[in-house]
Structure formats: structure tokens, C-alpha cells
Design a protein around this motif. Sequence first.
Motif, PDB file in Angstrom:
ATOM      1  N   MET A   1       0.835  -1.199   0.000  1.00 58.54           N
ATOM      2  CA  MET A   1       0.000   0.000   0.000  1.00 58.54           C
ATOM      3  C   MET A   1       0.877   1.258   0.000  1.00 58.54           C
ATOM      4  SD  MET A   1      -3.133  -1.093   0.041  1.00 58.54           S
ATOM      5  CE  MET A   1      -4.221   0.154   0.702  1.00 58.54           C
ATOM      6  N   THR A   2       0.369   2.274  -0.655  1.00 63.86           N
ATOM      7  CA  THR A   2       1.061   3.556  -0.737  1.00 63.86           C
ATOM      8  C   THR A   2       0.230   4.609  -0.011  1.00 63.86           C
ATOM      9  OG1 THR A   2       1.991   2.954  -2.878  1.00 63.86           O
ATOM     10  CG2 THR A   2       2.028   5.292  -2.288  1.00 63.86           C
ATOM     11  N   THR A   3       0.877   5.370   0.860  1.00 62.33           N
ATOM     12  CA  THR A   3       0.192   6.400   1.636  1.00 62.33           C
ATOM     13  C   THR A   3       0.230   7.728   0.882  1.00 62.33           C
ATOM     14  OG1 THR A   3       0.898   5.299   3.676  1.00 62.33           O
ATOM     15  CG2 THR A   3       0.078   7.546   3.871  1.00 62.33           C
ATOM     16  N   ILE A   4      -0.924   8.353   0.720  1.00 61.32           N
ATOM     17  CA  ILE A   4      -1.028   9.666   0.090  1.00 61.32           C
ATOM     18  C   ILE A   4      -1.221  10.702   1.193  1.00 61.32           C
ATOM     19  CG2 ILE A   4      -2.187  11.076  -1.636  1.00 61.32           C
ATOM     20  CD1 ILE A   4      -0.924   8.526  -2.744  1.00 61.32           C
ATOM     21  N   LEU A   5      -0.328  11.672   1.281  1.00 56.44           N
ATOM     22  CA  LEU A   5      -0.381  12.669   2.340  1.00 56.44           C
ATOM     23  C   LEU A   5      -0.477  14.065   1.741  1.00 56.44           C
ATOM     24  CD1 LEU A   5       2.343  11.088   4.633  1.00 56.44           C
ATOM     25  CD2 LEU A   5      -0.088  11.274   5.157  1.00 56.44           C
ATOM     26  N   THR A   6      -1.533  14.767   2.101  1.00 55.63           N
ATOM     27  CA  THR A   6      -1.770  16.114   1.598  1.00 55.63           C
ATOM     28  C   THR A   6      -1.069  17.142   2.488  1.00 55.63           C
ATOM     29  OG1 THR A   6      -3.759  16.457   2.922  1.00 55.63           O
ATOM     30  CG2 THR A   6      -4.042  15.382   0.779  1.00 55.63           C
ATOM     31  N   ALA A 100       5.036   6.147  -0.230  1.00 59.74           N
ATOM     32  CA  ALA A 100       4.204   7.321   0.005  1.00 59.74           C
ATOM     33  C   ALA A 100       4.395   8.350  -1.093  1.00 59.74           C
ATOM     34  CB  ALA A 100       4.543   7.951   1.367  1.00 59.74           C
ATOM     35  N   ILE A 101       3.362   9.170  -1.260  1.00 54.95           N
ATOM     36  CA  ILE A 101       3.402  10.347  -2.127  1.00 54.95           C
ATOM     37  C   ILE A 101       2.953  11.525  -1.283  1.00 54.95           C
ATOM     38  CG2 ILE A 101       2.517  11.445  -4.218  1.00 54.95           C
ATOM     39  CD1 ILE A 101       1.961   8.614  -5.298  1.00 54.95           C
ATOM     40  N   LEU A 102       3.796  12.546  -1.185  1.00 55.25           N
ATOM     41  CA  LEU A 102       3.538  13.686  -0.310  1.00 55.25           C
ATOM     42  C   LEU A 102       3.522  14.982  -1.108  1.00 55.25           C
ATOM     43  CD1 LEU A 102       5.278  11.448   1.329  1.00 55.25           C
ATOM     44  CD2 LEU A 102       5.723  13.281   2.954  1.00 55.25           C
ATOM     45  N   ASP A 103       2.613  15.886  -0.751  1.00 52.26           N
ATOM     46  CA  ASP A 103       2.745  17.258  -1.235  1.00 52.26           C
ATOM     47  C   ASP A 103       4.091  17.777  -0.761  1.00 52.26           C
ATOM     48  OD1 ASP A 103       1.430  19.927  -2.222  1.00 52.26           O
ATOM     49  OD2 ASP A 103       2.298  20.370  -0.275  1.00 52.26           O
TER      50      ASP A 103
END
Length: 334
Positions: A1-6, A100-103
Motif C-alpha cells: 500500500m502507498t500512503t497519500i499525504l496532503t 508514500a506520495i507527499l505534497d
Amino acid sequence: MTTILTRSDLTGLVTPREVASAVEAAFADLAEGRAAQPHAEPARLPGHDAQFVPMVGLLGSGGLVAGKLLSDIPGNRERGLPSQQSVLVLADADDGAPLAILDGAVPTRLRTAAATRVATRHLARPGWDTLGVIGAGPLAAAHAVALADERGLERVLVWSRSSATVERLRATLAEEVPGLEVVAAASPRAVVEASEVVCTVTPSREPLVEGAWLRPGQHLNAVGSPPRTDHREVDAAVLAAARDSGLLVVDSTPAALHESGDIAHALAEGAITAEDCSLELAAVVGGRHPGRTCDRQITVFNSVGIGLEDAAVGRLLLDAARARGLGAEITLSA
């Protein structure tokens, strides 16, 4: 799983002290070969002002690789958009899985101020207690917060071309560092002459600080210029003064030589040489160079920003977010 963080997920998630510790440890890892910091050239098209800057850092002790794409587009100001936007991707260093993908805004601001804090810790005169900041935007706020926390400061001297930005900075710091007094300065020179530690955090194209203003024992962090060689915040004499004192320090020599306008202009003017830009912060943090050796040295940290810093703060933010159950989990391969 990949966490998306705004951006809202990331805001206020970690403390400046935690970020500084993570960034300092990453520089120490780099010195010991437990981390890697490659340099990649910005992507540009002829006749276009936009550039896209890839930043990669491998943090072995943190078990991850970070890749950030920074878009630097001056024309965005006319569109009512930020001139710089970024996204940070974290992957597992063992199997390459996307974590993860972060702003990128919050991590960039945090790690930039943390690198300055670490550099100041190692290069400024022990016991320093006066801070001056040239510029009053979000990066200025991050620096004031980080360095006030480092030294327990009660006031910061600030100059900006706009009194409105100083007032916004004052309001921001009133919330983040209650009791910290923001004093508006009449000029950049007034800031330099009254401060032991100075941070320049502007996108200026012309020098705001002159080497003739510096005095023995001062430390200056040149931070704000975008990764463009046509921007500069300090004149060539500032870098020459640090070189003559033996402490001109960069975060990455390849990045500094290719992307720092301060250094590019000083090289073109013959004030310094490329060899003068060979001392990296990792060598100081890792104990391979002594750093400041006397109270009279003038020290300068020229910061471009590197992917290793993004990796350090990315690891910290991801762990904190997962501990609090923040972010959206998705399967990219689905």
C-alpha cells in the motif's frame, strides 16, 4: 500500500527539533557512506523560463529512497499560482515498493530550515543570541521558528521590501513561537550589523548583503534563492570573506556549482574558485572537518537544497502520519 499525504495532513505533524535531528543524522550518514546524494541537472527547454528540478536522496539507515520533482515556474505569479510547486515520492530502499506520495511544500520548508539550523549549530559562534532574517515569507517563518527553538531566542530582526509581509510574519510567529518579538529593520545592512547569525531567504536577483558589512565571528546562511544561476542574495565579497576565514560550506558541491547564483557570480567575478566550494556540510557534521575553530571566523553556509534532506524529513513525516492514522492508502498497482 502507498500512503497519500496532503499538505493539511503534514502541517504541524512533527516539531522543528525532530526535523533538525533527522536532517543532522542524514548528513552524518552521508559522511559515513550510509547514504547517497546524486546530483541531477534541472530539465529546461530553450526559450522557456520554466525548469523542473529532480532531487534524489538514498537514506540507508532510514530504509528508503526519496525523489522530489520541484517545478520552478516564475510565470506562475502572473497566473496567481506559486512559482514553486513540488511532489515528494518515497520508496522502500530494499524492494523499491512505493511507500508514500507527499505534497512537497511542507517537507521542503521544514527540511530547508532544518539544514540551516544544523549548519548554524556547527558553524556559528558558541553562545550566539542575535538573529537577523532578510525576507519575511513562509521560509523566513520556518527559519525563525527553527532557530528560535535552537537558541531560546526572544527576538528576531527582520527586513522585507514589504511592511505587509513583515506583519504577516509577526502574526504567524505569534502563534508558533509565543513571546518571540519580531523587530522590523530599516535595511538589509541594519539586519547584518545587528545580528550574529543572519539568514537570507528571498528570491532576489541582486545581492542584498555585501561582504563589506560582515564582521569577525558572524555566521550567514544564504538560503532563499531558487536553483537558478541568475539569482543571488549575497555579493562575491561575502563568499570570499568566508573562504578567507576557511569556512565556506555548501550542502552539495555539484548542486552549488550548477545551481547557486551566489556561487556562479562569485566564480565569474574571480572572487572564489570551484575548489573553494568543496567543503560540504556532511564533512563538518560527520567530524571529517573541524568546522569553526575560533570566534573570529566569518562562516557562510550556501544552501541549495538536496534530496537527502527530503529523504530524512520524508521518513519522519511518513512514520508520524502512519502512527496517527493520517493519509489515504491506495494500491498503485491495482
